[in-house]
Enzyme design. Structure first.
Site, short mmCIF file in Angstrom:
data_model
loop_
_atom_site.label_atom_id
_atom_site.label_comp_id
_atom_site.label_asym_id
_atom_site.label_seq_id
_atom_site.Cartn_x
_atom_site.Cartn_y
_atom_site.Cartn_z
N LYS A 266 0.86 -1.18 0.00
CA LYS A 266 0.00 0.00 0.00
C LYS A 266 0.89 1.23 0.00
O LYS A 266 1.88 1.27 0.73
CB LYS A 266 -0.90 -0.01 1.25
CG LYS A 266 -1.95 1.06 1.24
CD LYS A 266 -2.93 0.88 2.38
CE LYS A 266 -2.44 1.46 3.69
NZ LYS A 266 -2.11 2.89 3.64
N LYS B 287 -7.97 7.30 -1.08
CA LYS B 287 -9.19 7.73 -0.37
C LYS B 287 -9.92 8.84 -1.13
O LYS B 287 -10.16 9.93 -0.61
CB LYS B 287 -8.88 8.19 1.05
CG LYS B 287 -8.32 7.09 1.94
CD LYS B 287 -8.23 7.51 3.40
CE LYS B 287 -7.73 6.41 4.29
NZ LYS B 287 -6.30 6.08 4.14
N ALA C 103 -12.83 11.10 -2.55
CA ALA C 103 -14.01 11.53 -1.76
C ALA C 103 -14.79 12.64 -2.45
O ALA C 103 -15.42 13.45 -1.79
CB ALA C 103 -13.56 11.99 -0.38
N ILE D 88 -17.06 14.20 -6.22
CA ILE D 88 -18.08 13.78 -7.20
C ILE D 88 -17.42 12.96 -8.30
O ILE D 88 -16.21 13.04 -8.52
CB ILE D 88 -18.82 14.99 -7.80
CG1 ILE D 88 -17.84 15.95 -8.50
CG2 ILE D 88 -19.61 15.73 -6.73
CD1 ILE D 88 -18.50 16.97 -9.40
N GLY D 89 -18.24 12.18 -9.01
CA GLY D 89 -17.73 11.25 -10.01
C GLY D 89 -16.80 11.87 -11.03
O GLY D 89 -15.71 11.32 -11.32
N ARG E 86 3.77 0.92 10.54
CA ARG E 86 4.85 1.19 11.51
C ARG E 86 5.21 -0.01 12.36
O ARG E 86 6.33 -0.07 12.88
CB ARG E 86 4.45 2.41 12.36
CG ARG E 86 4.55 3.71 11.58
CD ARG E 86 3.83 4.85 12.24
NE ARG E 86 2.38 4.70 12.16
CZ ARG E 86 1.50 5.58 12.63
NH1 ARG E 86 1.94 6.67 13.24
NH2 ARG E 86 0.21 5.37 12.50
P1 BMP Z 1 0.25 2.11 10.59
O1 BMP Z 1 0.16 0.58 10.59
O2 BMP Z 1 1.64 2.63 10.53
O3 BMP Z 1 -0.59 2.76 11.66
O4 BMP Z 1 -0.37 2.57 9.18
C1 BMP Z 1 -1.70 2.34 8.83
C2 BMP Z 1 -1.94 2.74 7.40
O5 BMP Z 1 -3.28 2.40 7.06
C3 BMP Z 1 -1.76 4.21 7.09
O6 BMP Z 1 -1.21 4.32 5.80
C4 BMP Z 1 -3.19 4.77 7.08
O7 BMP Z 1 -3.33 5.81 6.14
C5 BMP Z 1 -4.01 3.58 6.67
N1 BMP Z 1 -5.37 3.51 7.26
C6 BMP Z 1 -5.57 3.40 8.63
O8 BMP Z 1 -4.63 3.39 9.41
N2 BMP Z 1 -6.85 3.29 9.11
C7 BMP Z 1 -7.95 3.29 8.30
O9 BMP Z 1 -9.07 3.15 8.79
C8 BMP Z 1 -7.75 3.42 6.91
C9 BMP Z 1 -6.46 3.52 6.41
O10 BMP Z 1 -6.27 3.60 5.11
#
Ligand code: BMP
Length: 264
Positions: free
Chosen positions: A62, A96, A98, A100-101, A235
């Site tokens: 991702k 993400k 968010a 309009i089409g 992380r």
């Molecule tokens: P981490 O494991 O370092 O907390 O990262 C989580 C990742 O998932 C981040 O890139 C964040 O943008 C994404 N994310 C999230 O943490 N929670 C959600 O509900 C949706 C996400 O996309």
């Protein structure tokens, strides 16, 4: 427990309505991994280095490509796509959407990122309604490879507004185009018993509870036994002081063990 979650990834390949999901389930089966690593790093060198060294352990990487310093399509995307072929993983741009089409279609296909050209998967909020799915789907029409969309049905962050009725309506929206909208970013199993949506779950961490900015972590077992198909870990794997290879192996093993216990 939904009957779908008791079926193996392999068994779900034959019946899944989304070509992208079928490809993803095949990768997971072949590589024995339900780990998606979230490559939330600032530099292209680090992004590409991690994609190369961790590629064997993941089904999906991702990205948040707009956070990369000195981004260019040629220096970031071209080598990342090359690595995705070499290590057999899919790329998920966590955009993400968010709007309009019409606007999301431009954001998906144009500008400096041209996400639809290289990201096998992207995601969107359901907030704008059905037009966001139609707009994104229309952006895939000249692409010759599988593309898939996840809707954000629930979030991992404390106090998230994506709950209850909003989540239910998001699931309804996903039903309008099952070949494209193949699943959800969610914390729980969603959809009816006989509906196979792929659930990808962020906020997974074995050593931390949160990050002081609203993120909340659950264990791998908790997520997968609750119906998640793919764990998303950032992380937990590459925070300072952690060895990304050791941690990737650890999360991959924990994810596969929890999945095997679920389907056995
Ligand atoms: P981490 O494991 O370092 O907390 O990262 C989580 C990742 O998932 C981040 O890139 C964040 O943008 C994404 N994310 C999230 O943490 N929670 C959600 O509900 C949706 C996400 O996309």
């Amino acid at each position: 427990m939904s009957p779908i979650t008791l079926k193996s990834y392999e068994d779900r390949i034959a019946t899944h309505p989304s070509p992208l999901a079928r490809r993803l389930l095949k990768i997971m089966t072949d590589k024995k991994t339900n780990l998606c690593v979230s490559l939330d790093v600032d530099t292209k060198d680090e992004l590409l280095r991690l994609a190369d060294t961790l590629g064997a352990y993941v089904c999906v990487f991702k990205t948040h490509v707009d956070t990369i310093e000195n981004y260019t399509y040629e220096s970031v995307i071209v080598p990342l796509v090359e690595l995705s072929k070499r290590h057999n993983f899919l790329i998920f741009e966590d955009r993400k959407f968010a709007d309009i089409g019409s606007t999301v279609k431009s954001q998906y296909t144009s500008g400096i990122f041209k996400i639809v050209q290289w990201a096998h998967i992207t995601n969107a909020h359901a907030l704008p309604g059905p037009g966001i799915i139609d707009g994104l789907y229309s952006g895939t029409k000249d692409i010759n490879e599988e593309r898939g969309l996840l809707l954000l049905a629930e979030m991992s962050s404390a106090g998230s507004l994506a709950t209850g009725d909003y989540t239910d309506k998001t699931v309804d929206l996903a039903r309008r185009n099952r070949a494209f909208t193949f699943g959800f970013i969610a914390q729980n199993r969603l959809g009816a018993d006989d509906e196979d949506f792929i659930i990808m779950t962020p906020g997974v961490g074995l050593d931390d509870k949160g990050d002081g900015l609203g993120q909340q972590y659950r264990t791998v077992d908790d997520a997968v036994s609750g119906g998640s198909d793919i764990i998303i870990v950032g992380r937990g794997i590459f925070a300072k002081g952690r060895d990304p290879v050791t941690e990737s192996k650890r999360y991959r093993e924990a994810g596969w063990k929890a999945y095997t216990a679920r389907v056995k």
